[in-house]
Scaffold this motif. Structure first.
Motif, PDB file in Angstrom:
ATOM      1  N   ASN A  35       0.943  -1.168   0.061  1.00  0.00           N
ATOM      2  CA  ASN A  35       0.057  -0.188  -0.087  1.00  0.00           C
ATOM      3  C   ASN A  35       0.889   1.236   0.023  1.00  0.00           C
ATOM      4  OD1 ASN A  35      -2.369  -1.271  -0.043  1.00  0.00           O
ATOM      5  ND2 ASN A  35      -2.437  -1.625   2.079  1.00  0.00           N
ATOM      6  N   ILE A  36       1.886   1.125   0.461  1.00  0.00           N
ATOM      7  CA  ILE A  36       2.884   2.444   0.575  1.00  0.00           C
ATOM      8  C   ILE A  36       3.692   2.497  -0.690  1.00  0.00           C
ATOM      9  CG2 ILE A  36       5.063   3.218   1.884  1.00  0.00           C
ATOM     10  CD1 ILE A  36       3.963   2.175   4.407  1.00  0.00           C
ATOM     11  N   PHE A  37       4.336   1.510  -0.999  1.00  0.00           N
ATOM     12  CA  PHE A  37       5.193   1.498  -2.140  1.00  0.00           C
ATOM     13  C   PHE A  37       4.453   1.054  -3.690  1.00  0.00           C
ATOM     14  CE2 PHE A  37       7.838   0.743   1.546  1.00  0.00           C
ATOM     15  CZ  PHE A  37       8.756   1.736   1.448  1.00  0.00           C
ATOM     16  N   HIS A  38       3.195   0.559  -3.402  1.00  0.00           N
ATOM     17  CA  HIS A  38       2.617   0.210  -4.618  1.00  0.00           C
ATOM     18  C   HIS A  38       3.576  -0.702  -5.690  1.00  0.00           C
ATOM     19  CE1 HIS A  38      -0.168   3.417  -3.498  1.00  0.00           C
ATOM     20  NE2 HIS A  38       0.470   4.193  -3.442  1.00  0.00           N
ATOM     21  N   SER A  39       4.169  -1.611  -4.832  1.00  0.00           N
ATOM     22  CA  SER A  39       4.869  -2.643  -5.702  1.00  0.00           C
ATOM     23  C   SER A  39       4.833  -3.862  -4.919  1.00  0.00           C
ATOM     24  CB  SER A  39       6.518  -2.222  -5.675  1.00  0.00           C
ATOM     25  OG  SER A  39       7.492  -3.193  -6.054  1.00  0.00           O
ATOM     26  N   LYS A  40       4.392  -5.008  -5.597  1.00  0.00           N
ATOM     27  CA  LYS A  40       4.056  -6.341  -4.710  1.00  0.00           C
ATOM     28  C   LYS A  40       5.473  -6.903  -4.878  1.00  0.00           C
ATOM     29  CE  LYS A  40       1.617 -10.580  -5.302  1.00  0.00           C
ATOM     30  NZ  LYS A  40       0.733 -11.413  -6.038  1.00  0.00           N
ATOM     31  N   ALA A  41       6.434  -6.699  -5.776  1.00  0.00           N
ATOM     32  CA  ALA A  41       7.871  -7.277  -5.648  1.00  0.00           C
ATOM     33  C   ALA A  41       8.574  -6.681  -4.307  1.00  0.00           C
ATOM     34  CB  ALA A  41       8.321  -7.145  -7.060  1.00  0.00           C
ATOM     35  N   LEU A  42       8.579  -5.383  -4.245  1.00  0.00           N
ATOM     36  CA  LEU A  42       9.332  -4.739  -3.288  1.00  0.00           C
ATOM     37  C   LEU A  42       8.500  -5.189  -1.772  1.00  0.00           C
ATOM     38  CD1 LEU A  42      11.334  -2.801  -2.256  1.00  0.00           C
ATOM     39  CD2 LEU A  42       9.755  -0.805  -2.669  1.00  0.00           C
ATOM     40  N   ALA A  43       7.163  -5.336  -1.884  1.00  0.00           N
ATOM     41  CA  ALA A  43       6.727  -5.648  -0.398  1.00  0.00           C
ATOM     42  C   ALA A  43       7.145  -6.991  -0.265  1.00  0.00           C
ATOM     43  CB  ALA A  43       5.371  -5.626  -0.654  1.00  0.00           C
ATOM     44  N   HIS A  44       7.254  -7.854  -1.293  1.00  0.00           N
ATOM     45  CA  HIS A  44       7.751  -9.264  -1.051  1.00  0.00           C
ATOM     46  C   HIS A  44       9.339  -9.305  -0.134  1.00  0.00           C
ATOM     47  CE1 HIS A  44       9.161 -13.357  -2.188  1.00  0.00           C
ATOM     48  NE2 HIS A  44       7.698 -13.725  -1.691  1.00  0.00           N
ATOM     49  N   VAL A  45      10.124  -8.514  -0.828  1.00  0.00           N
ATOM     50  CA  VAL A  45      11.766  -8.278  -0.328  1.00  0.00           C
ATOM     51  C   VAL A  45      11.385  -7.839   1.255  1.00  0.00           C
ATOM     52  CG1 VAL A  45      13.688  -7.259  -0.593  1.00  0.00           C
ATOM     53  CG2 VAL A  45      12.525  -8.306  -2.465  1.00  0.00           C
ATOM     54  N   ILE A  46      10.750  -6.678   1.350  1.00  0.00           N
ATOM     55  CA  ILE A  46      10.682  -6.005   2.530  1.00  0.00           C
ATOM     56  C   ILE A  46       9.834  -7.147   3.667  1.00  0.00           C
ATOM     57  CG2 ILE A  46       9.327  -4.591   4.141  1.00  0.00           C
ATOM     58  CD1 ILE A  46       9.307  -2.489   1.590  1.00  0.00           C
ATOM     59  N   SER A  47       8.812  -7.991   3.244  1.00  0.00           N
ATOM     60  CA  SER A  47       8.431  -9.029   4.292  1.00  0.00           C
ATOM     61  C   SER A  47       9.303  -9.946   4.615  1.00  0.00           C
ATOM     62  CB  SER A  47       7.193  -9.450   3.644  1.00  0.00           C
ATOM     63  OG  SER A  47       6.080  -8.619   3.425  1.00  0.00           O
ATOM     64  N   TYR A  48      10.142 -10.592   3.850  1.00  0.00           N
ATOM     65  CA  TYR A  48      11.050 -11.493   4.036  1.00  0.00           C
ATOM     66  C   TYR A  48      12.058 -10.831   4.960  1.00  0.00           C
ATOM     67  CZ  TYR A  48      10.174 -16.032   1.479  1.00  0.00           C
ATOM     68  OH  TYR A  48       9.757 -17.024   1.042  1.00  0.00           O
ATOM     69  N   SER A  49      12.568  -9.794   4.681  1.00  0.00           N
ATOM     70  CA  SER A  49      13.759  -9.028   5.292  1.00  0.00           C
ATOM     71  C   SER A  49      13.449  -8.884   6.676  1.00  0.00           C
ATOM     72  CB  SER A  49      13.912  -7.514   4.928  1.00  0.00           C
ATOM     73  OG  SER A  49      14.513  -7.909   3.148  1.00  0.00           O
ATOM     74  N   VAL A  50      11.889  -8.681   6.917  1.00  0.00           N
ATOM     75  CA  VAL A  50      11.412  -8.346   8.310  1.00  0.00           C
ATOM     76  C   VAL A  50      11.596  -9.759   9.144  1.00  0.00           C
ATOM     77  CG1 VAL A  50       9.712  -7.842   9.681  1.00  0.00           C
ATOM     78  CG2 VAL A  50      10.272  -6.424   7.860  1.00  0.00           C
TER      79      VAL A  50
END
Length: 263
Positions: A35-50
């Motif tokens: 919702n913040i970055f409007h990118s499913k790919a970036l959201a996937h990376v952020i979720s894994y990183s967390v």
């Protein structure tokens, strides 16, 4: 508390924290980031990183004097890992070019998630941490270290089908695949990039060609995958024998290691 008991207690506690964080928070973080970055790919990376945070904290507690890149085996030559993986998966690429068509429409965000992002983070979690740390820093041998991690790796891929027969095939293929990736990782001088790129290329060719809807595949899909497994196995064995490099996995390190572990 003895040193070994402390090690296993902290390790299991850290992985349990990761598992529950991943189970309960991955989708939440992913949707929030999307919702913040409007990118499913970036959201996937952020979720894994967390979700990796508990694993990094665990390693920092167990090995305070070593850096994370070393413990995750990410400080090895990237080009060497890329070259070995690309060369070894050429049979898949060539075979798929012959027997399958390239998909008509490519969703690049989905392709990134299912290839590079998944390969990178899954190899860190399962091969480098869950299997690699056990094998490198305990007396557990290859199969003893890899059993639980490979079973869990197979289990997380069961979402791909509801058919019982396909589920059994998916479980068997991903379980054996995990053992193979672990073997490649150890025998390539603990270069996780080899396993990452091997995972990446295998996923990539499976995704961009009209092979199958899930990992169970079909005759030609699995045949050329098998050819690639044979090819990379041959390359590793030939290279090590040519350069007179001792093999990491032998009968003496299959279940319980008889030699000193890394420090």
């Amino acid at each position: 508390m003895s040193k070994n008991i402390r090690f296993f207690f902290i390790f299991v506690l850290g992985f349990t924290a990761y598992y529950f964080l991943d189970f309960f928070c991955f989708k939440i973080v992913q949707n929030f980031s999307k919702n913040i970055f409007h990118s499913k790919a970036l959201a996937h990376v952020i979720s894994y990183s967390v979700t990796l945070i508990p694993l990094m904290i665990t390693l920092n507690i167990l090995f305070p004097k070593r850096n994370i890149a070393d413990l995750f085996s990410l400080n090895k030559p990237i080009i060497k890992g890329f070259t070995l993986a690309f060369t070894g998966t050429l049979p898949m690429l060539i075979g798929y070019l012959i027997h399958f068509k390239i998909i008509s429409k490519i969703n690049f965000e989905a392709l990134f998630i299912n290839t590079l992002s998944s390969a990178f983070f899954e190899e860190i979690i399962f091969r480098a941490f869950l299997i690699g740390i056990f094998y490198r820093f305990t007396r557990l041998g290859f199969l003893s270290s890899a059993l639980f991690g490979s079973l869990l790796f197979a289990q997380v891929h069961l979402y791909q089908s509801q058919d019982i027969t396909e589920l059994m095939e998916i479980f068997a293929i991903t379980f054996l695949g995990s053992l193979f990736f672990a073997w490649v990782y150890f025998e390539s001088e603990y270069n996780l990039w080899t396993a990452i790129f091997l995972h990446f290329f295998m996923n990539l060719y499976w995704e961009i060609f009209t092979v199958s809807e899930n990992v169970s595949g079909n005759f030609y899909g699995n045949l050329y995958k098998l050819f690639s497994i044979v090819a990379i196995t041959f390359i590793i064995i030939y290279t090590k024998r040519k350069n007179k490099i001792p093999f990491e996995i032998t009968w003496k390190s299959l279940f319980i290691k008889t030699r000193e572990v890394q420090s």
